[in-house]
Design a protein around this motif. Structure first.
Motif, PDB file in Angstrom:
ATOM      1  N   MET A  53     -20.640  21.707   0.105  1.00  0.00           N
ATOM      2  CA  MET A  53     -20.297  20.956   1.302  1.00  0.00           C
ATOM      3  C   MET A  53     -20.935  19.568   1.299  1.00  0.00           C
ATOM      4  O   MET A  53     -20.460  18.656   1.976  1.00  0.00           O
ATOM      5  N   PHE A  54     -22.013  19.410   0.548  1.00  0.00           N
ATOM      6  CA  PHE A  54     -22.748  18.141   0.548  1.00  0.00           C
ATOM      7  C   PHE A  54     -22.354  17.247  -0.626  1.00  0.00           C
ATOM      8  O   PHE A  54     -23.003  16.232  -0.880  1.00  0.00           O
TER       9      PHE A  54
ATOM     10  N   THR B  97     -11.549   8.365   8.538  1.00  0.00           N
ATOM     11  CA  THR B  97     -10.267   7.728   8.225  1.00  0.00           C
ATOM     12  C   THR B  97      -9.492   8.533   7.192  1.00  0.00           C
ATOM     13  O   THR B  97      -8.277   8.727   7.310  1.00  0.00           O
ATOM     14  N   ALA B  98     -10.220   9.021   6.179  1.00  0.00           N
ATOM     15  CA  ALA B  98      -9.582   9.808   5.118  1.00  0.00           C
ATOM     16  C   ALA B  98      -8.966  11.081   5.673  1.00  0.00           C
ATOM     17  O   ALA B  98      -7.823  11.435   5.347  1.00  0.00           O
ATOM     18  N   ILE B  99      -9.706  11.785   6.528  1.00  0.00           N
ATOM     19  CA  ILE B  99      -9.209  13.042   7.098  1.00  0.00           C
ATOM     20  C   ILE B  99      -8.005  12.787   8.007  1.00  0.00           C
ATOM     21  O   ILE B  99      -7.022  13.539   7.984  1.00  0.00           O
TER      22      ILE B  99
ATOM     23  N   SER C 242     -11.967  16.490  -0.575  1.00  0.00           N
ATOM     24  CA  SER C 242     -13.139  17.250  -1.032  1.00  0.00           C
ATOM     25  C   SER C 242     -13.861  17.896   0.139  1.00  0.00           C
ATOM     26  O   SER C 242     -14.299  19.041   0.054  1.00  0.00           O
ATOM     27  N   MET C 243     -13.969  17.152   1.229  1.00  0.00           N
ATOM     28  CA  MET C 243     -14.636  17.686   2.419  1.00  0.00           C
ATOM     29  C   MET C 243     -13.910  18.928   2.938  1.00  0.00           C
ATOM     30  O   MET C 243     -14.544  19.945   3.256  1.00  0.00           O
ATOM     31  N   ILE C 244     -12.588  18.885   2.991  1.00  0.00           N
ATOM     32  CA  ILE C 244     -11.810  20.027   3.490  1.00  0.00           C
ATOM     33  C   ILE C 244     -11.894  21.211   2.536  1.00  0.00           C
ATOM     34  O   ILE C 244     -12.130  22.352   2.943  1.00  0.00           O
TER      35      ILE C 244
ATOM     36  N   PRO D 138     -15.020  27.609   2.037  1.00  0.00           N
ATOM     37  CA  PRO D 138     -15.670  28.762   1.410  1.00  0.00           C
ATOM     38  C   PRO D 138     -16.973  29.208   2.093  1.00  0.00           C
ATOM     39  O   PRO D 138     -17.107  30.408   2.396  1.00  0.00           O
ATOM     40  N   PRO D 139     -17.925  28.306   2.392  1.00  0.00           N
ATOM     41  CA  PRO D 139     -19.124  28.776   3.101  1.00  0.00           C
ATOM     42  C   PRO D 139     -18.803  29.372   4.469  1.00  0.00           C
ATOM     43  O   PRO D 139     -19.432  30.351   4.892  1.00  0.00           O
TER      44      PRO D 139
END
Length: 410
Positions: free
Chosen positions: A57-58, A218-220, A361-363, A368-369
């Motif tokens: 996640m990081f 902005t990306a999301i 990548s964030m999504i 999973p966690p």
């Protein structure tokens, strides 16, 4: 293989990565085995699995911080030394009487080690295209990935064998020593890295976190507005989450039902990891060509069906059928991953690729966690059978969505 044998700097870079990979894989098996032996094994396995999945996640934050870092070689050496120290402390702690409290502290240290390891890897990633000629870069990346997969499989089985011979404490200290060996490799590359950094890498340590979060937002938002991309990404995020949640649930089954174990707990878990890795490798190398005429939406129903079958076999406690299904599931995911990357490049405008990739990548890495936390909670509150049924319902829902979209062109 020519690029490996004729380029000594590339050899050192690969060896450095492999020693780190081997240590991480080896001790993952050890920690899961330690957790399985606790009175509250399900909770212990949940803690270890969550701590293993959380660092992903990081990735964005770590990558951005690494991109802005100076003195990369020195920081790579320092971070590796810190990882060695953390596992030395793990070795001390794991020697005390086994308890959930000790395991929780060890899981936190393991999480910190993984985060630091990801940072070190991000620091070193720009050096690969500077060390390897452009016309050999694709070969070098493929070779590096294949060797890493092979070492990961070997480390899992090595860990399962060593657990029966060595103590958990000694295994932690062996892992600590492995990180010290990587420092020797990094020291031999330090002058080269310094020279490459001076010539080719931007020197700045000014990081605007507010700008970073605005870019991610902005990306999301761009992903959500791009309906085909958002739908595709959400489907694969759920597939990835289901896939990663099955392993801890399988581990809980092994701890709860010893009759399912083949030889011993660590060997069975290593066998599962090996099946997944082998299937993924074969899928990525051979399956991509064999199934080149299948779109992602045509492959997804088969992935969902295999997930439902796998969960059914877990419910019935059929170990060999579980392992076989995992092999085929790994194969299809190995086929799907390159197709997903290609589809993304087709859907996203090139001038937005960098920004949107961060949001993707964030999504992908956030689910999973979250899934592991939710379904581990269901196991704790109810039973593992209830968790398997619930995850099976999610897989069936995914099957319905993907079947409905099977005529989509990517």
């Amino acid at each position: 293989m020519n690029v490996f044998f004729k380029n000594k700097d590339f050899q050192k870079l690969v060896l450095n990565s492999l020693l780190s990979t081997m240590g991480d894989s080896l001790y993952y098996i050890a920690l899961m085995t330690y957790a399985s032996q606790l009175p509250k094994a399900n909770l212990g396995i949940s803690i270890v699995s969550f701590s293993e999945s959380l660092p992903t996640m990081f990735g964005l934050f770590i990558g951005s911080y690494a991109d802005a870092s100076r003195n990369r070689s020195q920081k790579m050496i320092g971070s590796t030394l810190l990882r060695s120290l953390l596992y030395f402390i793990v070795g001390i702690l794991i020697g005390f009487d086994a308890s959930l409290m000790i395991l929780t502290v060890i899981a936190i240290l393991n999480f910190l080690s993984d985060v630091i390891g990801n940072y070190s890897e991000a620091l070193g990633s720009p050096f690969l295209p500077l060390i390897v000629p452009k016309n050999e870069l694709e070969e070098a990346q493929g070779l590096r990935g294949s060797i890493a997969q092979t070492v990961r499989i070997a480390a899992n089985f090595l860990g399962s064998a060593l657990i029966g011979i060595l103590s958990f404490r000694l295994l932690a200290w062996i892992n600590s020593a492995a990180f010290l060996l990587t420092i020797l490799i990094l020291l031999s590359l330090r002058s080269l890295f310094r020279s490459l950094e001076e010539k080719h890498l931007q020197r700045t340590e000014k990081i605007s976190m507010s700008l970073f979060f605005r870019q991610i937002k902005t990306a999301i938002m761009n992903i959500i507005q791009n309906r085909p991309l958002f739908k595709l990404l959400m489907i694969f995020a759920i597939v990835n989450a289901i896939f990663m949640t099955i392993t801890p649930l399988f581990s809980m089954l092994l701890a709860q039902y010893p009759d399912m174990v083949i030889k011993n707990f660590p060997f069975t878990l290593a066998l599962l990891q090996g099946m997944v890795a082998i299937g993924s490798i074969v899928g990525g190398v051979i399956g991509v060509n064999v199934l080149k005429n299948y779109t992602l939406y045509q492959l997804n129903p088969f992935i969902s069906i295999l997930a439902v079958l796998l969960l059914s076999f877990m419910y019935l406690q059929e170990t060999w059928l579980i392992l076989t299904t995992f092999l085929f599931l790994g194969f299809l995911i190995g086929v799907a991953n390159p197709k997903l990357n290609a589809a993304i490049l087709t859907i996203i405008p090139l001038n937005q690729l960098g920004t949107i990739s961060g949001g993707m990548s964030m999504i992908l890495m956030s689910l999973p966690p979250l899934f592991i936390l939710i379904f581990s909670g269901i196991v704790t509150a109810f039973s593992i059978q209830t968790a398997l049924i619930c995850l099976g319902m999610v897989s069936l829902g995914l099957l319905g969505i993907t079947y409905h979209s099977r005529h989509t062109t990517y």
